[in-house]
Design a protein around this motif. Sequence first.
Motif, PDB file in Angstrom:
ATOM      1  N   UNK A 176       0.833  -1.211   0.000  1.00 54.39           N
ATOM      2  CA  UNK A 176       0.000   0.000   0.000  1.00 54.39           C
ATOM      3  C   UNK A 176       0.865   1.257   0.000  1.00 54.39           C
ATOM      4  N   UNK A 177       2.086   1.118   0.509  1.00 53.57           N
ATOM      5  CA  UNK A 177       3.001   2.251   0.500  1.00 53.57           C
ATOM      6  C   UNK A 177       3.374   2.708  -0.897  1.00 53.57           C
ATOM      7  N   UNK A 178       3.110   1.855  -1.896  1.00 57.84           N
ATOM      8  CA  UNK A 178       3.405   2.199  -3.287  1.00 57.84           C
ATOM      9  C   UNK A 178       2.248   2.935  -3.960  1.00 57.84           C
ATOM     10  N   UNK A 179       1.147   3.087  -3.237  1.00 60.21           N
ATOM     11  CA  UNK A 179      -0.060   3.722  -3.798  1.00 60.21           C
ATOM     12  C   UNK A 179      -0.150   5.157  -3.299  1.00 60.21           C
ATOM     13  N   UNK A 180      -0.628   6.061  -4.143  1.00 61.35           N
ATOM     14  CA  UNK A 180      -0.691   7.478  -3.784  1.00 61.35           C
ATOM     15  C   UNK A 180      -1.657   7.705  -2.624  1.00 61.35           C
ATOM     16  N   UNK A 181      -1.425   8.792  -1.883  1.00 59.57           N
ATOM     17  CA  UNK A 181      -2.263   9.127  -0.727  1.00 59.57           C
ATOM     18  C   UNK A 181      -3.719   9.323  -1.133  1.00 59.57           C
ATOM     19  N   UNK A 182      -3.950   9.990  -2.251  1.00 61.77           N
ATOM     20  CA  UNK A 182      -5.334  10.234  -2.686  1.00 61.77           C
ATOM     21  C   UNK A 182      -6.036   8.928  -3.047  1.00 61.77           C
ATOM     22  N   UNK A 183      -5.314   8.010  -3.691  1.00 57.34           N
ATOM     23  CA  UNK A 183      -5.905   6.706  -4.023  1.00 57.34           C
ATOM     24  C   UNK A 183      -6.181   5.890  -2.760  1.00 57.34           C
ATOM     25  N   UNK A 184      -5.280   5.992  -1.769  1.00 54.17           N
ATOM     26  CA  UNK A 184      -5.496   5.290  -0.505  1.00 54.17           C
ATOM     27  C   UNK A 184      -6.746   5.813   0.197  1.00 54.17           C
ATOM     28  N   UNK A 185      -6.934   7.126   0.189  1.00 52.75           N
ATOM     29  CA  UNK A 185      -8.121   7.720   0.829  1.00 52.75           C
ATOM     30  C   UNK A 185      -9.392   7.244   0.144  1.00 52.75           C
ATOM     31  N   UNK A 186      -9.382   7.199  -1.183  1.00 56.47           N
ATOM     32  CA  UNK A 186     -10.555   6.722  -1.922  1.00 56.47           C
ATOM     33  C   UNK A 186     -10.809   5.241  -1.645  1.00 56.47           C
ATOM     34  N   UNK A 187      -9.728   4.470  -1.570  1.00 60.95           N
ATOM     35  CA  UNK A 187      -9.858   3.040  -1.282  1.00 60.95           C
ATOM     36  C   UNK A 187     -10.449   2.830   0.104  1.00 60.95           C
ATOM     37  N   UNK A 188      -9.951   3.568   1.091  1.00 60.24           N
ATOM     38  CA  UNK A 188     -10.454   3.413   2.452  1.00 60.24           C
ATOM     39  C   UNK A 188     -11.919   3.820   2.547  1.00 60.24           C
ATOM     40  N   UNK A 189     -12.290   4.897   1.872  1.00 63.04           N
ATOM     41  CA  UNK A 189     -13.695   5.333   1.898  1.00 63.04           C
ATOM     42  C   UNK A 189     -14.600   4.227   1.359  1.00 63.04           C
ATOM     43  N   UNK A 190     -14.196   3.620   0.269  1.00 63.73           N
ATOM     44  CA  UNK A 190     -14.986   2.539  -0.325  1.00 63.73           C
ATOM     45  C   UNK A 190     -15.051   1.335   0.602  1.00 63.73           C
ATOM     46  N   UNK A 191     -13.908   0.940   1.173  1.00 67.45           N
ATOM     47  CA  UNK A 191     -13.873  -0.217   2.065  1.00 67.45           C
ATOM     48  C   UNK A 191     -14.711   0.014   3.316  1.00 67.45           C
TER      49      UNK A 191
END
Length: 201
Positions: A129-144
């Motif tokens: 997950x450290x290889x994924x951008x912060x904005x993509x991580x935020x979107x992923x977490x919101x969905x999860x």
Amino acid sequence: MSISIFSPDNQNRNLSSKIVAGLERISESFKVLLWEKAKVFGISPIQIQILIFIVYHKTSFCNVSNLAKEFNLMKATISDAVKVMSRKELITKDYNSKDTRSYNILLSEEGKRIVNETENFANPIKDQLGEISESDLKNLFETLSKLIHQLNQNGILTVQRTCYVCNFYRKNKNTDYCNLLNKELLNSDIRLDCPEFEKSK
């Protein structure tokens, strides 16, 4: 035969099916990582999960009934795991003085040592997950977080200590708000396992 989520042809035509298949792959990676630790220490994956859970949660949550709900397993399965852990001296039982049949589960020193050696089992996933951008991580977490909430509402996940079902949570128009913290919650502030959680009435 009905159209299956696990049919590659269906996945190629349906994004939701492709996402479910992806989540199933991630679930498999958790199993693989847990089994690697379990083989080293001669205990089962669920025993590792129970030991880690006990370290980070209130003692009142650490009994057979609650653990069965937490891990969506039968009480008998948890009881068997507890018997093995007790025999291996990984845990101790704190009996309720009013009811000698009721007890909370505490870690022994050996149990704490096992946790120290195994609780990093999911780090390889976190590292990716450290290889994924912060904005993509935020979107992923919101969905999860929304998906987990929906699964809880539908009775598939029986225990959740997430903001969405907490007594302190309020939805103010388009914003999430915590009355305990007295602050507006960003999507990334939503908790999945809150120590201060109180089930909404």
